[in-house]
Design a protein around this motif. Structure first.
Motif, PDB file in Angstrom:
ATOM      1  N   TYR A  54       0.835  -1.198   0.000  1.00  0.00           N
ATOM      2  CA  TYR A  54       0.000   0.000   0.000  1.00  0.00           C
ATOM      3  C   TYR A  54       0.876   1.258   0.000  1.00  0.00           C
ATOM      4  CZ  TYR A  54      -2.972   3.754   1.653  1.00  0.00           C
ATOM      5  OH  TYR A  54      -3.609   4.960   1.780  1.00  0.00           O
TER       6      TYR A  54
ATOM      7  N   HIS B  44     -10.456  -3.300   4.941  1.00  0.00           N
ATOM      8  CA  HIS B  44      -9.946  -1.978   5.333  1.00  0.00           C
ATOM      9  C   HIS B  44      -9.074  -1.384   4.229  1.00  0.00           C
ATOM     10  CE1 HIS B  44      -8.208   1.164   7.821  1.00  0.00           C
ATOM     11  NE2 HIS B  44      -7.010   0.716   7.497  1.00  0.00           N
TER      12      HIS B  44
ATOM     13  N   LYS C 181     -10.957  -0.444   0.978  1.00  0.00           N
ATOM     14  CA  LYS C 181     -11.688   0.818   1.206  1.00  0.00           C
ATOM     15  C   LYS C 181     -10.734   2.009   1.029  1.00  0.00           C
ATOM     16  CE  LYS C 181     -14.794   2.900   4.584  1.00  0.00           C
ATOM     17  NZ  LYS C 181     -15.425   2.744   5.906  1.00  0.00           N
ATOM     18  N   LYS C 182      -9.538   1.924   1.601  1.00  0.00           N
ATOM     19  CA  LYS C 182      -8.544   3.005   1.460  1.00  0.00           C
ATOM     20  C   LYS C 182      -8.098   3.179   0.015  1.00  0.00           C
ATOM     21  CE  LYS C 182      -5.148   3.451   4.524  1.00  0.00           C
ATOM     22  NZ  LYS C 182      -4.093   3.077   5.517  1.00  0.00           N
TER      23      LYS C 182
ATOM     24  N   LYS D 205     -10.617   5.053  -2.402  1.00  0.00           N
ATOM     25  CA  LYS D 205     -10.879   6.503  -2.185  1.00  0.00           C
ATOM     26  C   LYS D 205     -10.192   7.333  -3.213  1.00  0.00           C
ATOM     27  CE  LYS D 205     -11.921   6.654   2.699  1.00  0.00           C
ATOM     28  NZ  LYS D 205     -11.543   7.149   3.990  1.00  0.00           N
TER      29      LYS D 205
END
Length: 187
Positions: free
Chosen positions: A146, A180, A183-184, A187
């Protein structure tokens, strides 16, 4: 302390936090032991390598700068580690390195971590994501990827694809972390 003496000492290292901290502080105060810890870590078919991995992870957690002079050796050989109890600490050390690299706080990791190191960490992290690894190694790899994806724009689409593909097969812990992260990423 010789490598053989350190190898013998590693037989006393266990999962206890106090125990690992005791040996980590010994290594931090004697940085000449780090190459010996790495030598034992990369004896990948020996169960003592797992204890060396636990120790190195704790050293990195307590003082990441201590391992930086040996970063080339760690990065070059980390892909050889395959025993489950050693894979998790290797993934965690990679996560520590990547978190430090992308931290807003000035630190020495930013000076030591070269583009080729990042490429090797990306490769290993994706390997951990697509092979049969324990959830912890995958979770640390997800986080590393990430963060790396903020610099390397091709990583996030690949990571989303893997997370969505493996979501239904994953454990509850994997699903929670994946949900989680997806979802990040969306965005």
């Amino acid at each position: 302390m010789t490598k053989e003496e350190l190898y013998k000492e590693l037989s006393y290292v266990n999962h206890s936090r106090d125990n690992r901290k005791k040996y980590a502080l010994l290594v931090i105060s004697n940085p000449d032991l780090i190459p010996k810890v790495l030598d034992i870590l990369f004896q990948v078919n020996d169960k003592t390598s797992c204890r060396a991995a636990w120790l190195l992870e704790f050293v990195a957690r307590e003082n990441l700068d201590a391992i930086l002079p040996y970063l080339d050796s760690f990065i070059k050989n980390m892909h050889t580690v395959h025993l489950d109890p050693a894979v998790r600490p290797v993934a965690k050390i990679c996560e520590y390195l990547i978190e430090a690299c992308y931290s807003k706080t000035p630190n020495h990791t930013k000076d030591y971590l070269k583009p080729e190191h990042k490429e090797k960490i990306i490769e290993l992290s994706f390997d951990y994501m697509i092979t049969d690894q324990k959830v912890a190694a995958k979770a640390y790899s997800m986080n590393s990827l990430y963060l790396l994806g903020k610099e390397f724009d091709w990583i996030h689409p690949e990571l989303i694809m893997i997370l969505e593909r493996d979501f239904n097969l994953g454990s509850a812990a994997f699903k929670a972390r994946a949900r989680h992260l997806i979802k990040k990423l969306r965005k």
